[in-house]
Design a protein around this motif. Structure first.
Motif, mmCIF file in Angstrom:
data_model
loop_
_atom_site.group_PDB
_atom_site.id
_atom_site.type_symbol
_atom_site.label_atom_id
_atom_site.label_comp_id
_atom_site.label_asym_id
_atom_site.label_seq_id
_atom_site.Cartn_x
_atom_site.Cartn_y
_atom_site.Cartn_z
ATOM 1 N N PRO A 590 41.066 -22.318 12.064
ATOM 2 C CA PRO A 590 39.893 -22.783 11.310
ATOM 3 C C PRO A 590 38.619 -22.080 11.755
ATOM 4 O O PRO A 590 38.458 -21.704 12.911
ATOM 5 N N ILE A 591 37.737 -21.920 10.799
ATOM 6 C CA ILE A 591 36.435 -21.325 11.073
ATOM 7 C C ILE A 591 35.376 -22.125 10.332
ATOM 8 O O ILE A 591 35.573 -22.497 9.174
ATOM 9 N N VAL A 592 34.305 -22.444 11.003
ATOM 10 C CA VAL A 592 33.169 -23.128 10.400
ATOM 11 C C VAL A 592 31.912 -22.468 10.938
ATOM 12 O O VAL A 592 31.754 -22.328 12.163
ATOM 13 N N GLY A 593 31.043 -22.039 10.077
ATOM 14 C CA GLY A 593 29.807 -21.424 10.541
ATOM 15 C C GLY A 593 28.910 -21.051 9.393
ATOM 16 O O GLY A 593 29.344 -20.946 8.239
ATOM 17 N N SER A 594 27.659 -20.845 9.701
ATOM 18 C CA SER A 594 26.706 -20.416 8.681
ATOM 19 C C SER A 594 25.524 -19.747 9.356
ATOM 20 O O SER A 594 25.288 -19.925 10.555
ATOM 21 N N TYR A 595 24.829 -18.959 8.598
ATOM 22 C CA TYR A 595 23.544 -18.440 9.050
ATOM 23 C C TYR A 595 22.627 -18.327 7.838
ATOM 24 O O TYR A 595 23.080 -18.261 6.688
ATOM 25 N N SER A 596 21.347 -18.329 8.094
ATOM 26 C CA SER A 596 20.363 -18.215 7.022
ATOM 27 C C SER A 596 19.290 -17.236 7.452
ATOM 28 O O SER A 596 19.173 -16.890 8.638
ATOM 29 N N LEU A 597 18.499 -16.786 6.491
ATOM 30 C CA LEU A 597 17.445 -15.829 6.797
ATOM 31 C C LEU A 597 16.318 -15.952 5.785
ATOM 32 O O LEU A 597 16.518 -16.384 4.645
ATOM 33 N N TRP A 598 15.142 -15.571 6.239
ATOM 34 C CA TRP A 598 13.972 -15.368 5.390
ATOM 35 C C TRP A 598 13.510 -13.940 5.597
ATOM 36 O O TRP A 598 13.554 -13.426 6.720
ATOM 37 N N GLU A 599 13.093 -13.291 4.546
ATOM 38 C CA GLU A 599 12.600 -11.932 4.707
ATOM 39 C C GLU A 599 11.526 -11.622 3.673
ATOM 40 O O GLU A 599 11.476 -12.224 2.597
ATOM 41 N N ALA A 600 10.700 -10.690 4.046
ATOM 42 C CA ALA A 600 9.644 -10.202 3.159
ATOM 43 C C ALA A 600 9.586 -8.690 3.281
ATOM 44 O O ALA A 600 9.812 -8.134 4.359
ATOM 45 N N TYR A 601 9.303 -8.022 2.176
ATOM 46 C CA TYR A 601 9.251 -6.570 2.200
ATOM 47 C C TYR A 601 8.055 -6.084 1.404
ATOM 48 O O TYR A 601 7.505 -6.786 0.550
ATOM 49 N N GLY A 602 7.666 -4.873 1.684
ATOM 50 C CA GLY A 602 6.648 -4.187 0.906
ATOM 51 C C GLY A 602 6.971 -2.715 0.833
ATOM 52 O O GLY A 602 7.493 -2.132 1.790
ATOM 53 N N GLU A 603 6.708 -2.107 -0.310
ATOM 54 C CA GLU A 603 6.972 -0.675 -0.493
ATOM 55 C C GLU A 603 5.802 -0.075 -1.254
ATOM 56 O O GLU A 603 5.197 -0.731 -2.110
ATOM 57 N N ALA A 604 5.489 1.147 -0.937
ATOM 58 C CA ALA A 604 4.373 1.824 -1.600
ATOM 59 C C ALA A 604 4.724 3.271 -1.894
ATOM 60 O O ALA A 604 5.468 3.912 -1.143
ATOM 61 N N VAL A 605 4.171 3.777 -2.994
ATOM 62 C CA VAL A 605 4.214 5.194 -3.318
ATOM 63 C C VAL A 605 2.769 5.690 -3.391
ATOM 64 O O VAL A 605 1.966 5.177 -4.178
ATOM 65 N N VAL A 606 2.467 6.653 -2.541
ATOM 66 C CA VAL A 606 1.110 7.193 -2.484
ATOM 67 C C VAL A 606 1.159 8.665 -2.871
ATOM 68 O O VAL A 606 1.706 9.490 -2.127
ATOM 69 N N PRO A 607 0.641 9.043 -4.033
ATOM 70 C CA PRO A 607 0.607 10.460 -4.408
ATOM 71 C C PRO A 607 -0.443 11.200 -3.584
ATOM 72 O O PRO A 607 -1.590 10.753 -3.473
ATOM 73 N N LEU A 608 -0.044 12.330 -3.016
ATOM 74 C CA LEU A 608 -0.946 13.119 -2.177
ATOM 75 C C LEU A 608 -1.397 14.405 -2.857
ATOM 76 O O LEU A 608 -2.471 14.929 -2.541
ATOM 77 N N LEU A 609 -0.582 14.902 -3.775
ATOM 78 C CA LEU A 609 -0.936 16.108 -4.523
ATOM 79 C C LEU A 609 -0.480 15.950 -5.961
ATOM 80 O O LEU A 609 0.547 15.319 -6.237
ATOM 81 N N ARG A 610 -1.224 16.532 -6.897
ATOM 82 C CA ARG A 610 -0.776 16.569 -8.282
ATOM 83 C C ARG A 610 -1.389 17.791 -8.932
ATOM 84 O O ARG A 610 -2.606 17.943 -8.979
ATOM 85 N N ASP A 611 -0.530 18.729 -9.378
ATOM 86 C CA ASP A 611 -0.964 19.956 -10.051
ATOM 87 C C ASP A 611 -2.049 20.668 -9.246
ATOM 88 O O ASP A 611 -3.116 21.034 -9.746
ATOM 89 N N SER A 612 -1.748 20.870 -7.994
ATOM 90 C CA SER A 612 -2.689 21.490 -7.058
ATOM 91 C C SER A 612 -2.226 22.908 -6.746
ATOM 92 O O SER A 612 -1.047 23.250 -6.914
ATOM 93 N N PRO A 613 -3.137 23.759 -6.266
ATOM 94 C CA PRO A 613 -2.701 25.076 -5.794
ATOM 95 C C PRO A 613 -1.671 24.999 -4.683
ATOM 96 O O PRO A 613 -0.905 25.938 -4.468
ATOM 97 N N LEU A 614 -1.639 23.855 -3.979
ATOM 98 C CA LEU A 614 -0.673 23.668 -2.898
ATOM 99 C C LEU A 614 0.680 23.164 -3.396
ATOM 100 O O LEU A 614 1.635 23.097 -2.622
ATOM 101 N N GLY A 615 0.747 22.816 -4.638
ATOM 102 C CA GLY A 615 2.018 22.346 -5.156
ATOM 103 C C GLY A 615 1.842 21.514 -6.398
ATOM 104 O O GLY A 615 0.754 21.035 -6.722
ATOM 105 N N LYS A 616 2.944 21.338 -7.102
ATOM 106 C CA LYS A 616 2.914 20.570 -8.341
ATOM 107 C C LYS A 616 2.761 19.075 -8.058
ATOM 108 O O LYS A 616 2.040 18.371 -8.758
ATOM 109 N N SER A 617 3.451 18.576 -7.012
ATOM 110 C CA SER A 617 3.319 17.171 -6.649
ATOM 111 C C SER A 617 3.781 16.962 -5.219
ATOM 112 O O SER A 617 4.626 17.706 -4.702
ATOM 113 N N LEU A 618 3.212 15.952 -4.596
ATOM 114 C CA LEU A 618 3.635 15.509 -3.265
ATOM 115 C C LEU A 618 3.415 14.002 -3.220
ATOM 116 O O LEU A 618 2.305 13.522 -3.401
#
Length: 959
Positions: A590-618
């Motif tokens: 027999p096996i009896v057990g449980s676990y629980s969790l709470w979590e939070a996340y965040g994600e971001a996209v930050v454009p650094l270049l767009r149609d620049s002499p250094l590149g099309k995008s970054l």
């Protein structure tokens, strides 16, 4: 390549018959056969499918515009995630005519088919489970999602049975081949596989197919049906679908020419004296300490065996090496006799989903899954390698042997027996899965979107091992049979306790055993696991910079996993040797057990270049997740990646991440189940079979992985239709949850590493009583390599239609396990020696597809690069760790897929056929020498085909 040209003429004759059957009707105009060519799926570069605003088309349905691309939680037009993604379209799935989704995933070289019906072997958990295993790091380190949401696991190990997801409802399958825990949570160490369901379907679609191997086994019937409609002016969208599959499996390897060679691995402990290799791969390998009717294994009567009716005869010993021998009189009794090449199974899956536009901005949705599967088959027969003690007054002992014992002043003899007459232990398992999801999607204005859902899932797992499962203590009393004062035969124990219920057994002669209710029974286990999830997510643009909008995604999630398992009383009995369980196999407690969790996340996209002499995008893509586990506290995961396009046609990408895998319910709460393993007892100087007692550990910590991926994607403008991606990966997993395999613990304890001796329980005379396998955070795993993928599609001009070329390859540079004894690199090792599987250096898939308006032909080759039996071995003799053959050549398997479309008004049909292992290539001979799982076959079914040439034919229809 070895056996590559076997039966070439016969192979192409079979292919010609299939081709001729499908070439008729070429004037029809069904489009479904060529959709994959007209709109090829994104392969690792992710370009077509990373833009939700421009989804790949699917006949009869719309791609789900609200589904987040798996590589990122950010859904923004023009954004391309820096993590490698391989996408397989619905058309590519259906063109394979798969038995399960694993048949499709195996076309991605980074996947390892480590758990399928053909690798179940003598696993007493039952066969038929199909799991996803990226990088060979184990199915527990690959996260499986459906529409971006966790699917219900099929047991306490947390893995998902892929065949419980209906294939006809899948719009595409996306695989992230890199760490993704910051975006999706625990278990995404090796990556994520996300099955994205179709969003809308008008009408009815279906598939009916049959399959069979050239040997007449592995018969399979599959039927799939999906139907959908829209109501209320398109505001309500309904979709339902289901699969039914029944596969009859394959018996043991004696059903194949290569299996009848009876190739096995010999352990030669006396290599220093006899000058032979320490390990010998040879045909006609048999046990030397047991026969089906019984064999006296020691003393002056050694070699006396018992034939039909118990008649004694002199056994023909071959070249003996401890408990094994080459040649001799045990033909037909190679231990692979108890290993199925493919477990039979049956599955019924149904899924329904509904989307309702409450307003123009708010959509409510619900999903319901039901899946039922069962698998039959068998585990090993009971085996007594000279361990039965028979007294001189045994009632069934042949009189001539009794007189010989008197003459030699013997009170007892040691008898070995391979109990074929009781049969391999029959095993039946079943899974029932239910899943309910409901939630909403809302447009908040601008490009801000909010979604949330609650999910409940449960899995009920039952396994029964018997009724011919030996009850060990009862059996030992039953074979100690004597004459009672009245002349009847009884158990010796009955003389002292007439009410003990013992029924005597005769072990002399094959066929003498009786499967009764005293010596045999059924070990049963019933497990219920439950999963509860609630999640809320938001994403949108927070502001703009000189290079474009800064986008974010954020969310919170709570989850609870619990398990409750019960077993029969005999499986929980504590035995005299300290192990738990009265049966030969099973004994899950027999096996009896449980676990629980709470979590939070965040994600971001930050454009650094767009149609620049250094590149099309970054673009900079970063994410962080904070998780609080009830069992192990808080942990933080994160990722940071860059995607850089210096000019059109070239994109560079790199990602660094910290990922985790939390301990699952089995690792935390397993309570002492046991099974048999083979170990080398240095005190006895031979291999013995002992109990391995498994123990969980509630103090386990999450595994932590550091992952690098970096690569490039090339899509040159001067070569339209060509796409190439190359990506390097490096994964370092610390605090790996594992137990020391018993064979390894015993060998290292014998070598003087006392740390490993704590995993062994000894008898007073120093021999091994049993071993202990406890889960600990004691290892690390390190792997690195390169994935390459290329696709080129074009119209040849000299003929109608299109030709598509596709190639995928994975080269593994290292695959290292580090434990207390040091580092072991198993890359290039293709055996399962001592249950420690390696991975090939190279695996690859190449294919060419020709299609016109209604016809498709696809030729595929799957390659496994050359390898070695074991990296620790050298080819030679007379020394430790030498082997007679340590080289495994490269192998290739061809497959052919054909389809022909027919249109009649609004109804379309597609006739299709497939031939797998077109050249009927036999696998290499690489026996592991270990007991259990798939280890008693003469090859490794995780990498090599054991079925041989096989066929499928069927029809797809759309009404």
């Amino acid at each position: 390549m070895r056996d590559f040209n076997k039966s070439r003429t016969k192979s192409f004759a079979c292919a010609g018959v299939a081709l001729s059957a499908l070439l008729w009707g070429s004037a029809s105009h069904a489009q479904s056969a060529v959709e994959a060519i007209k709109a090829p799926a994104a392969l690792q570069s992710g370009t077509p499918n990373n833009d939700p605003a421009e989804p790949a088309g699917h006949a009869g349905e719309e791609a789900a515009s609200e589904i987040v691309v798996t590589a990122s939680r950010i859904s923004r037009t023009g954004f391309t995630a820096p993590t490698p993604v391989t996408t397989i379209s619905a058309e590519e799935i259906q063109n394979r005519a798969p038995s399960s989704l694993a048949d499709v995933l195996v076309t991605i070289p980074s996947f390892r088919p480590t758990n399928t019906p053909t690798t179940s072997g003598v696993n007493s958990r039952g066969g038929g489970i199909v799991t996803a295993d990226l990088r060979g790091l184990g199915a527990t380190r690959t996260l499986v999602l459906v529409n971006g949401r966790r699917f219900v696991p099929s047991g306490t190990d947390g893995v998902v049975d892929l065949k419980l997801i209906p294939t006809l409802l899948i719009g595409s399958a996306e695989t992230v081949t890199g760490g993704a825990s910051a975006a999706w949570g625990s278990d995404a160490v090796a990556g994520v596989i996300n099955f994205i369901l179709k969003d809308k379907l008008e009408g009815v679609q279906g598939t009916i197919q049959n399959g069979i191997s050239e040997q007449g086994d592995n018969a399979e019937f599959r039927a799939s049906l999906a139907a959908g409609t829209t109501l209320m002016g398109g505001r309500l969208r309904l979709l339902i679908g289901g699969d039914y599959i029944h596969n009859k499996g394959i018996p043991n390897q004696y059903s194949r020419d290569w299996g009848r060679r009876e190739v096995g691995l010999i352990t030669n402990a006396a290599y220093a004296d006899n000058g032979l290799p320490n390990y010998i791969i040879a045909p006609q390998v048999y046990p030397s300490l047991m026969t089906p009717g019984g064999l006296i294994t020691s003393g002056p009567l050694r070699g006396t065996a018992f034939g039909a009716g118990g008649t004694p005869y002199q056994f023909d010993f071959g070249q003996v090496f401890g408990s094994q021998m080459i040649g001799g009189g045990n033909q037909g009794n190679h231990l692979s006799r108890s290993t199925q090449l493919a477990a039979p199974y049956e599955a019924k899956i149904v899924m329904a989903k509904a989307d309702f536009d409450l307003t123009d901005a708010v959509t409510l949705f619900a999903e319901v899954n039901g899946a039922w599967s069962s698998s039959g088959g068998f585990s090993q027969q009971s085996r007594d390698a000279g361990t039965l003690t028979i007294r001189r007054d045994n009632a069934y002992l042949p009189e001539s042997v009794r007189q010989a014992m008197v003459t030699n002043n013997l009170d007892t003899i040691a008898v070995g027996r391979l109990n074929n007459d009781a049969g391999p232990v029959r095993v039946h398992s079943s899974n029932e899965t239910l899943r309910f999801v409901t939630g909403f999607r809302a447009n908040l204005g601008g490009n801000w979107k909010l979604n949330g859902y609650v999910q409940y899932g449960q899995n009920t797992y039952d396994v029964a091992s018997g009724p011919n499962n030996r009850i060990v203590a009862n059996y030992m009393r039953a074979i100690d049979a004597v004459f009672a004062p009245g002349g009847q035969i009884v158990c010796r124990s009955t003389l002292a306790n007439p009410a003990d219920g013992c029924k005597p057994q005769n072990i002399f002669g094959d066929g003498s055993l009786v499967v009764d209710d005293y010596s045999f029974g059924t070990a049963s286990f019933h497990l219920r696991t439950e999963q509860r999830v609630a999640s809320l997510n938001i994403n949108g643009d927070i502001f703009s910079t000189w290079a474009g909008p800064v986008s974010i995604a954020a969310g919170i999630e709570t989850r609870k996993e619990e398990a409750a398992g019960t077993s029969d009383p005999l499986s929980t009995q504590v035995q005299a040797n300290g192990s738990i369980g009265a049966f030969q196999i099973g004994n899950q407690v027999p096996i009896v057990g449980s676990y629980s969790l709470w979590e939070a996340y965040g994600e971001a996209v930050v454009p650094l270049l767009r149609d620049s002499p250094l590149g099309k995008s970054l673009d900079l893509n970063a994410a962080v997740r904070r998780t609080d586990y009830s069992t192990s506290g808080t942990v933080t995961t994160w990722k940071a990646g860059l995607s850089y396009t210096p000019f059109a046609g070239l994109r560079l990408r790199a990602t660094r991440s910290r990922d985790i895998r939390a301990p699952n319910l089995a690792e935390l709460f397993q309570n002492g189940g046991s099974s048999f393993v083979n170990v080398f007892d240095s005190k006895l100087g031979t291999v013995v079979q002992v109990r391995e007692v498994q123990q969980g550990n509630p103090d386990l910590r999450p595994e932590k992985a550091d992952t690098w991926t970096m690569g490039f994607v090339v899509e040159p403008a001067f070569l339209r239709g060509f796409q190439l991606s190359v990506d390097y990966y490096d994964i370092d997993v610390q605090d790996v949850i594992a137990g020391v395999p018993s064979a390894l613990a015993v060998s290292r304890c014998s070598a003087g590493l006392t740390l490993f001796c704590s995993s062994i329980a000894f008898n007073p005379d120093g021999t091994i009583r049993n071993t202990i396998l406890q889960q600990l955070n004691l290892n690390s795993l390190k792997t690195a390599g390169v994935d390459v993928e290329a696709r080129f599609a074009f119209e040849p001009g000299f003929m109608p239609g299109r030709i598509a070329l596709r190639a995928l390859a994975s080269y593994v540079d290292k695959f290292v396990t580090v434990d207390a004894a040091g580092a072991t690199d198993r890359v290039g090792q293709v055996s399962q020696f001592n249950r420690a599987p390696g991975v090939p250096h190279f695996t690859g898939v190449g294919e060419i597809t020709y299609s016109n308006a209604d016809f498709l032909a696809n030729l595929q080759v799957r390659m496994v690069g050359k390898g070695v039996y074991n990296n620790a071995f050298t080819q030679g003799s007379g020394a430790a760790n030498t082997i007679n053959d340590n080289h495994i050549p490269a192998y290739a398997y061809l497959g052919l897929n054909l389809s022909q479309g027919i249109t009649a008004g609004r109804t379309s049909f597609t006739l299709f056929g497939t031939i797998n292992n077109l050249l009927d290539t036999d696998p290499p001979m690489i026996p592991s020498g270990s007991i259990g799982f798939a280890n008693e076959t003469s090859t490794n079914p995780a990498f090599y085909d054991v079925i041989g040439r096989s066929f499928k034919i069927g029809v797809r229809f759309s009404l």
